[in-house]
Design a protein around this motif. Structure first.
Motif, mmCIF file in Angstrom:
data_model
loop_
_atom_site.group_PDB
_atom_site.id
_atom_site.type_symbol
_atom_site.label_atom_id
_atom_site.label_comp_id
_atom_site.label_asym_id
_atom_site.label_seq_id
_atom_site.Cartn_x
_atom_site.Cartn_y
_atom_site.Cartn_z
ATOM 1 N N UNK A 151 6.144 -6.900 -10.322
ATOM 2 C CA UNK A 151 5.099 -7.234 -9.363
ATOM 3 C C UNK A 151 4.075 -6.433 -9.508
ATOM 4 N N UNK A 152 4.166 -4.843 -9.521
ATOM 5 C CA UNK A 152 3.202 -3.893 -9.559
ATOM 6 C C UNK A 152 2.204 -4.146 -10.904
ATOM 7 N N UNK A 153 2.941 -4.673 -12.005
ATOM 8 C CA UNK A 153 1.906 -4.888 -12.982
ATOM 9 C C UNK A 153 0.960 -5.984 -13.080
ATOM 10 N N UNK A 154 1.339 -6.750 -11.978
ATOM 11 C CA UNK A 154 0.530 -7.871 -12.021
ATOM 12 C C UNK A 154 -0.908 -7.739 -11.599
ATOM 13 N N UNK A 155 -1.151 -6.417 -11.228
ATOM 14 C CA UNK A 155 -2.446 -5.883 -10.922
ATOM 15 C C UNK A 155 -2.752 -4.607 -11.674
ATOM 16 N N UNK A 170 -1.153 -3.815 6.407
ATOM 17 C CA UNK A 170 -0.160 -4.856 6.090
ATOM 18 C C UNK A 170 0.680 -4.350 4.634
ATOM 19 N N UNK A 171 1.791 -4.183 4.501
ATOM 20 C CA UNK A 171 2.276 -4.133 3.207
ATOM 21 C C UNK A 171 1.869 -5.062 2.154
ATOM 22 N N UNK A 172 1.719 -4.906 0.858
ATOM 23 C CA UNK A 172 1.277 -5.895 -0.208
ATOM 24 C C UNK A 172 2.770 -6.097 -1.086
ATOM 25 N N UNK A 173 3.702 -5.655 -0.721
ATOM 26 C CA UNK A 173 5.139 -6.142 -1.560
ATOM 27 C C UNK A 173 6.152 -5.768 -0.493
ATOM 28 N N UNK A 174 6.839 -6.924 -0.282
ATOM 29 C CA UNK A 174 8.156 -6.884 0.641
ATOM 30 C C UNK A 174 9.646 -6.576 -0.183
ATOM 31 N N UNK A 187 -0.581 0.421 -3.924
ATOM 32 C CA UNK A 187 0.636 -0.127 -3.414
ATOM 33 C C UNK A 187 1.274 0.373 -2.098
ATOM 34 N N UNK A 188 1.521 -0.705 -1.164
ATOM 35 C CA UNK A 188 2.055 -0.257 -0.074
ATOM 36 C C UNK A 188 3.171 -1.184 0.225
ATOM 37 N N UNK A 189 4.634 -0.741 -0.137
ATOM 38 C CA UNK A 189 5.775 -1.368 -0.150
ATOM 39 C C UNK A 189 6.586 -0.972 1.145
ATOM 40 N N UNK A 190 7.038 -2.190 1.549
ATOM 41 C CA UNK A 190 7.775 -2.305 2.881
ATOM 42 C C UNK A 190 9.339 -2.877 2.505
ATOM 43 N N UNK A 237 1.979 -12.360 -0.584
ATOM 44 C CA UNK A 237 2.749 -11.199 -0.422
ATOM 45 C C UNK A 237 3.924 -11.182 -1.114
ATOM 46 N N UNK A 238 4.342 -10.864 -2.382
ATOM 47 C CA UNK A 238 5.545 -11.179 -2.913
ATOM 48 C C UNK A 238 6.668 -10.289 -2.137
#
Length: 215
Positions: free
Chosen positions: A205-209, A121-125, A5-8, A176-177
């Motif tokens: 969203x995290x639990x989607x993976x 690149x973030x994978x969640x915004x 996870x890389x959240x911005x 990217x959600x």
């Protein structure tokens, strides 16, 4: 979502990005990446005279954010350690388009693309937005002297620029959600229930993976 996870978190000045990033980093046990703001030696002059000091201000931010992301990539993401940041480096283009004259913007844009072409690149915004009154109230609450000289017209333009940017971001990056948080309705600093509601959205969203786990 990517494995790590890389959240911005993004949004206009004073909206509460750092406060939310800190709370989420504690909850999920993610590394917290905070942008360098007050260390910028040009920022005070910038708010007094944007035309005169915009290029120096934007270049300082760009170079420092590039260095931060470079370190994050090697020390955390490549080591399988999750990160939450209180900014996305692409915000540089929002400010540059607003503050730089065309000739300087052209030079800035070239440098920006060279530096960021291979950045993580973030994978969640998470996008925080609110009315101008709410934003001003929060800016005054945190009491940064350098921000007190900002003009309301500049802040209003910036808020609209962010809205346009996030609308475009969702079109260009459908993978990217984006979680949109209305700051007029939710106060995650004062109300735990509001924070819990945001945490639940992030968890969904995290639990989607299934490969994602806490680090």
């Amino acid at each position: 979502m990517a494995e790590v996870p890389f959240i911005a978190i993004e949004g206009p000045i004073g909206i509460g990005k750092t406060s939310l990033a800190q709370k989420l980093s504690v909850h999920f046990d993610y590394h917290l990446l905070k942008e360098i703001v007050e260390e910028n030696p040009f920022l005070g002059k910038f708010y007094e005279d944007i035309d005169e000091w915009s290029f120096q201000t934007e270049m300082f931010f760009l170079c420092n954010r590039y260095k931060q992301l470079e370190d994050i990539e090697h020390k955390y993401l490549k080591q399988n350690k999750a990160v939450i940041a209180d900014y996305h480096i692409s915000k540089n283009m929002i400010f540059a388009k607003r503050t730089l004259h065309q000739d300087k913007f052209d030079k800035y844009e070239q440098i920006y693309h060279i530096l960021t072409k291979d950045m993580p690149v973030p994978n969640m915004m998470i996008y925080l937005h609110a009315s101008l009154d709410t934003i001003w109230e929060r800016i005054k609450q945190r009491g940064r002297d350098i921000e007190q000289n900002m003009k309301s017209s500049y802040l209003a333009q910036l808020a609209q620029d962010y809205t346009d940017y996030m609308d475009e971001f969702e079109i260009l990056h459908p993978e990217i959600p984006v979680i949109r948080i209305d700051g007029d309705k939710l106060d995650f600093v004062k109300h735990q229930d509001d924070l819990n509601a945001i945490i639940k959205q992030v968890e969904r969203h995290l639990h989607g993976n299934q490969a994602i786990s806490k680090h």
